[in-house]
Design an enzyme around this catalytic site. Structure first.
Site, PDB file in Angstrom:
ATOM      1  N   HIS A  71     -31.546 125.549 -26.402  1.00 16.21           N
ATOM      2  CA  HIS A  71     -31.127 126.756 -27.125  1.00 16.21           C
ATOM      3  C   HIS A  71     -31.837 127.962 -26.524  1.00 16.21           C
ATOM      4  O   HIS A  71     -32.997 127.863 -26.109  1.00 16.21           O
ATOM      5  CB  HIS A  71     -31.375 126.642 -28.626  1.00 16.21           C
ATOM      6  CG  HIS A  71     -32.806 126.448 -29.028  1.00 16.21           C
ATOM      7  ND1 HIS A  71     -33.693 127.489 -29.174  1.00 16.21           N
ATOM      8  CD2 HIS A  71     -33.515 125.323 -29.332  1.00 16.21           C
ATOM      9  CE1 HIS A  71     -34.872 127.014 -29.563  1.00 16.21           C
ATOM     10  NE2 HIS A  71     -34.799 125.705 -29.651  1.00 16.21           N
ATOM     11  N   ASP A  73     -32.224 130.981 -28.141  1.00 20.20           N
ATOM     12  CA  ASP A  73     -32.870 131.871 -29.115  1.00 20.20           C
ATOM     13  C   ASP A  73     -34.289 131.414 -29.418  1.00 20.20           C
ATOM     14  O   ASP A  73     -34.652 130.251 -29.186  1.00 20.20           O
ATOM     15  CB  ASP A  73     -32.036 131.976 -30.407  1.00 20.20           C
ATOM     16  CG  ASP A  73     -31.847 130.654 -31.129  1.00 20.20           C
ATOM     17  OD1 ASP A  73     -31.662 129.615 -30.466  1.00 20.20           O
ATOM     18  OD2 ASP A  73     -31.904 130.642 -32.381  1.00 20.20           O
ATOM     19  N   ASP A 103     -40.724 126.397 -26.843  1.00 24.65           N
ATOM     20  CA  ASP A 103     -39.491 126.189 -27.624  1.00 24.65           C
ATOM     21  C   ASP A 103     -38.461 127.258 -27.298  1.00 24.65           C
ATOM     22  O   ASP A 103     -38.358 128.224 -28.020  1.00 24.65           O
ATOM     23  CB  ASP A 103     -39.866 126.195 -29.109  1.00 24.65           C
ATOM     24  CG  ASP A 103     -38.719 125.817 -30.009  1.00 24.65           C
ATOM     25  OD1 ASP A 103     -37.714 125.326 -29.508  1.00 24.65           O
ATOM     26  OD2 ASP A 103     -38.838 126.027 -31.226  1.00 24.65           O
ATOM     27  N   GLU A 135     -29.860 128.340 -32.667  1.00 24.63           N
ATOM     28  CA  GLU A 135     -30.390 127.026 -33.069  1.00 24.63           C
ATOM     29  C   GLU A 135     -31.447 127.188 -34.147  1.00 24.63           C
ATOM     30  O   GLU A 135     -31.534 126.410 -35.090  1.00 24.63           O
ATOM     31  CB  GLU A 135     -30.978 126.295 -31.854  1.00 24.63           C
ATOM     32  CG  GLU A 135     -31.335 124.833 -32.111  1.00 24.63           C
ATOM     33  CD  GLU A 135     -32.730 124.602 -32.677  1.00 24.63           C
ATOM     34  OE1 GLU A 135     -33.006 123.485 -33.117  1.00 24.63           O
ATOM     35  OE2 GLU A 135     -33.547 125.552 -32.691  1.00 24.63           O
ATOM     36  N   GLU A 136     -32.258 128.242 -33.999  1.00 22.48           N
ATOM     37  CA  GLU A 136     -33.371 128.442 -34.934  1.00 22.48           C
ATOM     38  C   GLU A 136     -32.891 128.849 -36.328  1.00 22.48           C
ATOM     39  O   GLU A 136     -33.672 128.920 -37.260  1.00 22.48           O
ATOM     40  CB  GLU A 136     -34.358 129.482 -34.384  1.00 22.48           C
ATOM     41  CG  GLU A 136     -35.020 129.093 -33.058  1.00 22.48           C
ATOM     42  CD  GLU A 136     -36.030 127.961 -33.204  1.00 22.48           C
ATOM     43  OE1 GLU A 136     -36.188 127.431 -34.322  1.00 22.48           O
ATOM     44  OE2 GLU A 136     -36.656 127.603 -32.194  1.00 22.48           O
ATOM     45  N   GLU A 163     -36.102 119.934 -26.159  1.00 21.36           N
ATOM     46  CA  GLU A 163     -37.055 120.450 -27.154  1.00 21.36           C
ATOM     47  C   GLU A 163     -38.452 119.904 -26.830  1.00 21.36           C
ATOM     48  O   GLU A 163     -38.585 118.827 -26.252  1.00 21.36           O
ATOM     49  CB  GLU A 163     -36.662 119.986 -28.569  1.00 21.36           C
ATOM     50  CG  GLU A 163     -35.412 120.642 -29.115  1.00 21.36           C
ATOM     51  CD  GLU A 163     -35.644 122.035 -29.690  1.00 21.36           C
ATOM     52  OE1 GLU A 163     -36.790 122.515 -29.686  1.00 21.36           O
ATOM     53  OE2 GLU A 163     -34.650 122.646 -30.119  1.00 21.36           O
ATOM     54  N   HIS A 355     -43.262 128.332 -32.581  1.00 17.54           N
ATOM     55  CA  HIS A 355     -43.127 129.173 -33.781  1.00 17.54           C
ATOM     56  C   HIS A 355     -44.420 129.893 -34.173  1.00 17.54           C
ATOM     57  O   HIS A 355     -44.476 130.542 -35.193  1.00 17.54           O
ATOM     58  CB  HIS A 355     -42.626 128.362 -34.997  1.00 17.54           C
ATOM     59  CG  HIS A 355     -41.266 127.760 -34.790  1.00 17.54           C
ATOM     60  ND1 HIS A 355     -40.458 127.362 -35.820  1.00 17.54           N
ATOM     61  CD2 HIS A 355     -40.566 127.494 -33.659  1.00 17.54           C
ATOM     62  CE1 HIS A 355     -39.332 126.863 -35.343  1.00 17.54           C
ATOM     63  NE2 HIS A 355     -39.371 126.927 -34.030  1.00 17.54           N
TER      64      HIS A 355
HETATM   65 ZN   LIG Z   1     -36.327 124.560 -30.436  1.00 15.98          ZN
END
Ligand SMILES: [Zn+2]
Length: 382
Positions: A71, A73, A103, A135-136, A163, A355
């Site tokens: 992903h 984003d 990520d 995705e997030e 991931e 994150h």
């Molecule tokens: Zn991810």
């Protein structure tokens, strides 16, 4: 690790693709890299046209072949205390720092850096790239890509979802859903609760119900996961205007993360029924149009462990790993599996760093990823 790979990861990090933003600048960049390698590219867009998935194929034919999937984003940096600019990649102590390094722009960057090698390789089966948006926000972008593929002749044999697993092989993950529950009452002076309907109190009852659901679910255990049960959490709440006013509106945003082979959507259905049958009647005695409305904002399936998965078999063979792990977080792998593409999760970096402020990926992880993908390319030539 090659300089090209490191440079490409850094380049991707410098695009601020926080999910609320457009990802088109990054997609344009990736598509240019892919087309330089002779890739055939297709895009699928979100409704507003500001975000796109990119699917690209290098090599013979459209059927068969391996998908490298990630992903584009990233999660917001708002309110986080970073030691350096999150969108200016920086190397310190053998680590590359920046939002998305783990990520999952590390994986995508390494994969894109191998395009010249893929283009020059005597491929007997194609290598595909699948880059998604949103995705997030609960895997909201990739369904459009998978629908687009279903309408074509493109039938990949398997997918590697990069991931961050520390390059471990992961063959299962939990399902997940994000639900927004709006409680609608009626304003009034707080000294006379029966003349209104207090939406904040409704929300409180609703959250107490969710807590009970979560407790009950702890009895249904699958030891392959950590935590080994389905979890339910309310993570955001807003409502009310003043301490002496019965609240007209309150909104609870909550989620569940389910063991992959359970009917987790039941949690949503039962919460709606509970609100209707157990919470609302007492408010409706005074305010007949009091209501609680729940909406599934995101809902993605788990990745169910498949002992016969060719994706897991290939990843194990390449990496030499004996064990196949599980993760508690969601990925797009479950959606690929549901669309008929066997999937495995394996990528550089750790979910522990994702994150957060000062997200990083160890350079050694990027190097391991590069070696893994080189072996995968070799397998596509065999
Ligand atoms: Zn991810």
């Amino acid at each position: 690790m090659s300089r090209a790979a490191l440079a490409l990861v850094g380049e991707l990090v410098s695009f601020d693709t926080t999910s609320r933003n457009s990802n088109l600048a990054l997609i344009d960049y990736a598509q240019a890299c892919l087309e330089d390698g002779g890739a055939r590219c297709r895009r699928s867009y979100d409704r507003a046209g500001g975000k796109a998935n990119l699917f690209a194929t290098i090599g013979p034919g459209e059927t068969d072949g391996f998908v490298l999937s990630g992903h584009t984003d990233v999660v917001p940096v708002d309110g986080q205390d970073w030691s350096s600019d999150p969108f200016e990649p920086e190397i310190r102590d053998g680590r590359l720092y920046g939002r998305g390094t783990a990520d999952m722009k590390g994986f995508i960057g390494v994969a894109l850096s191998l395009i010249p090698q893929i283009a020059a390789a005597p491929l007997r089966r194609p290598i595909h790239f699948a880059l998604s948006y949103d995705e997030e926000l609960g895997c909201r972008g990739v369904p459009a890509l998978l629908e687009d593929l279903a309408a074509t002749e493109i039938r990949p044999a398997l997918a590697v979802i990069g991931e961050p697993t520390g390059m471990r092989i992961v063959g299962a993950h939990k399902s997940g859903a994000v639900v927004r529950t709006c409680c609608h009452g009626r304003e009034g002076h707080s000294s006379a609760p029966d003349k209104g309907a207090n939406a904040v109190m409704m929300a409180g009852e609703f959250i107490a119900y969710l807590a009970g659901v979560g407790r009950a679910l702890r009895d249904d255990v699958d030891p392959a996961f950590d935590p080994p049960f389905t979890t339910v959490q309310a993570n955001m709440i807003e409502g009310g205007t003043a301490v002496n006013v019965l609240a007209r509106e309150a909104v609870v945003t909550w989620e569940y993360r389910g063991l992959p082979d359970r009917d987790s959507e039941r949690i949503f259905r039962e919460a709606c029924e509970h609100a209707e049958r157990e919470i609302l009647p007492k408010y409706r005695r005074h305010v007949p149009d009091a209501r609680i409305v729940s909406e599934l904002r995101a809902n993605y399936p788990g990745l169910v462990l498949d002992p016969a998965s060719p994706a897991v078999a290939l990843a194990r063979e390449i990496s030499g790993a004996n064990d196949v792990g599980t993760v508690a977080y969601g990925t797009e792998a479950g959606l690929f599996q549901r669309a008929g593409v066997p999937s495995v999760i394996c990528g550089p970096g750790s979910i522990e760093q994702a994150h957060r402020a000062d997200e990083f990926v160890a350079l050694a992880q990027l190097e391991a990823c590069e070696a893994f993908l080189q072996k995968l390319i070799a397998r596509a030539c065999a």
